[in-house]
Design a protein around this motif. Sequence first.
Motif, short mmCIF file in Angstrom:
data_model
loop_
_atom_site.label_atom_id
_atom_site.label_comp_id
_atom_site.label_asym_id
_atom_site.label_seq_id
_atom_site.Cartn_x
_atom_site.Cartn_y
_atom_site.Cartn_z
N GLU A 263 9.45 -2.20 2.27
CA GLU A 263 10.68 -1.49 1.94
C GLU A 263 10.57 -0.78 0.59
OE1 GLU A 263 9.95 -4.71 1.79
OE2 GLU A 263 11.74 -5.94 1.56
N ALA A 264 9.74 -1.30 -0.33
CA ALA A 264 9.52 -0.62 -1.60
C ALA A 264 8.57 0.57 -1.41
CB ALA A 264 8.93 -1.59 -2.63
N ARG A 265 7.58 0.37 -0.54
CA ARG A 265 6.68 1.48 -0.21
C ARG A 265 7.49 2.65 0.33
NH1 ARG A 265 2.81 -2.42 2.29
NH2 ARG A 265 3.61 -1.87 4.34
N GLN A 266 8.46 2.33 1.18
CA GLN A 266 9.31 3.35 1.76
C GLN A 266 10.06 4.10 0.66
OE1 GLN A 266 9.37 4.05 5.03
NE2 GLN A 266 10.66 5.81 4.44
N ARG A 267 10.60 3.37 -0.30
CA ARG A 267 11.33 4.01 -1.40
C ARG A 267 10.43 4.93 -2.20
NH1 ARG A 267 16.03 1.64 -3.86
NH2 ARG A 267 17.23 0.72 -2.17
N LEU A 268 9.17 4.48 -2.42
CA LEU A 268 8.25 5.29 -3.20
C LEU A 268 7.76 6.50 -2.42
CD1 LEU A 268 6.21 2.56 -5.10
CD2 LEU A 268 7.66 4.32 -6.11
N ALA A 269 7.84 6.41 -1.10
CA ALA A 269 7.43 7.56 -0.29
C ALA A 269 8.49 8.66 -0.37
CB ALA A 269 7.23 7.15 1.16
N ASN A 270 9.74 8.25 -0.63
CA ASN A 270 10.84 9.22 -0.68
C ASN A 270 11.12 9.75 -2.08
OD1 ASN A 270 11.24 8.94 2.07
ND2 ASN A 270 12.66 7.23 1.81
N ALA A 271 10.75 9.00 -3.09
CA ALA A 271 11.03 9.42 -4.47
C ALA A 271 9.99 8.79 -5.38
CB ALA A 271 12.43 8.94 -4.87
N ALA A 287 12.41 4.42 -9.03
CA ALA A 287 12.77 4.69 -7.64
C ALA A 287 12.82 3.41 -6.81
CB ALA A 287 11.75 5.66 -7.03
N VAL A 288 12.26 2.34 -7.34
CA VAL A 288 12.14 1.10 -6.57
C VAL A 288 13.33 0.17 -6.79
CG1 VAL A 288 10.79 -1.03 -6.31
CG2 VAL A 288 9.63 1.18 -6.43
N ARG A 289 13.74 0.06 -8.07
CA ARG A 289 14.83 -0.85 -8.38
C ARG A 289 16.07 -0.46 -7.58
NH1 ARG A 289 14.90 -0.38 -13.77
NH2 ARG A 289 16.45 1.28 -13.64
#
Length: 365
Positions: A263-271, A287-289
């Motif tokens: 789910e953090a990888r996903q966040r980093l893929a978007n921002a 972008a992760v927090r």
Amino acid sequence: MSYADASQDVQPLVLPLLGTVVAIQANYYQVRLHVQKSQVLTPPVAFLLCTRRSRLKKIGQQVMVGDRVEIVEPDWAGGRGAIADVLPRQTELDRSPVANAQQILLVFAMSEPTLDPLQMSRFLVKAESTGLNVCLCLSKSDLLTSQQLNQWLTRLENWGYQPVFISVRNNIGIQEISRHLNQKITIIAGPSGVGKSSLINVLIPTANLRVSAVSGKLGRGRHTTRHVELFELPSGGLLADTPGFNQPDFNNTPEELVSYFPEARQRLANASCQFSDCIHRDEPNCAVRGDWERYEHYLDFLEEAIARQEHLHQQADPESNMKLKTKGKGHSQYEPKLESKKYRRLSRRAQQQELQQLYQDAEES
Ligand SMILES: Nc1nc2c(ncn2[C@@H]2O[C@H](COP(=O)(O)OP(=O)(O)OP(=O)(O)O)[C@@H](O)[C@H]2O)c(=O)[nH]1
Ligand SMILES: [Mg+2]
Ligand SMILES: [Zn+2]
């Protein structure tokens, strides 16, 4: 056995005899022979009990379960042979002595023992850190209502996983698991007592693994499985039952930890974060927090990773993490710093000061 020399010989090409090591006992290796289309003769037996050539011992070449090996001097009648070479490994894990595994089947029980989300996270992170595919299997689904199962499904999907629910007792989900395991080398892992051996026994009736009742008040299993062995699935593929471990330890750096949370990888893929060396704790514009469920787990594991790194640095260079403290009259001694500068957390006061400075700067401009 050798390769025929094509320049001198027109005999049919005799390929080396190849196999996969499925079990190791003392100095003997149980090898499942491969049947290759190009092989001139099909081996007359499926397994050979092999020793390791002394040349391999001399060069320190270890032989692991899962290794693909070249066998010489087959004694078909006696079922013996010798391992002359180990083919390059595709994967190798540091803790589990299995070579060439492609995926990890992580098994957690829905109940008995009670499902602990933090412990599950710990196993997931450990599994992700191997770089192998991770397949999440939730066992003993017979112990929960379908409503409870649905809640878990939604929750785990938010974690970034597509869990497979199974019940060995009620024969649910076994075919779906079989499909995941088909033609692959899979390591099965998970806490003790969740039903790993029970699952293997239904997948491979000939395996006949010992299954033990979950013991005592704690509802923990008893580590019935103690050594690594590869079992052959009827449909093709190998499954390694590893001894269950209750608290897998990490050896990742604080920086890489984030990549083990889908789910953090996903966040980093978007921002992306403002700072390239962001460890996603209290840096601005991270972008992760955020308000994802396992962010708390991330922070827990991050603290552990930082503490371990501090410890390692200190061991490598005792003075680097020590500060010189003068103790009156020319006496000075080294004392440990609490955290190295890199990961030092701003104190509330320092944060406040920084904020004030920002406001001042803003006002002045
Ligand atoms: N209710 C229920 N119990 C199950 C199921 N599968 C296994 N069990 C029980 O769970 C207990 C532990 O099973 P094992 O297969 O020995 O567990 P394990 O994961 O191999 O344990 P270790 O070898 O100690 O790591 C046994 O009492 C099984 O009968 C299931 O689908 N439903
Ligand atoms: Mg077991
Ligand atoms: Zn960040």
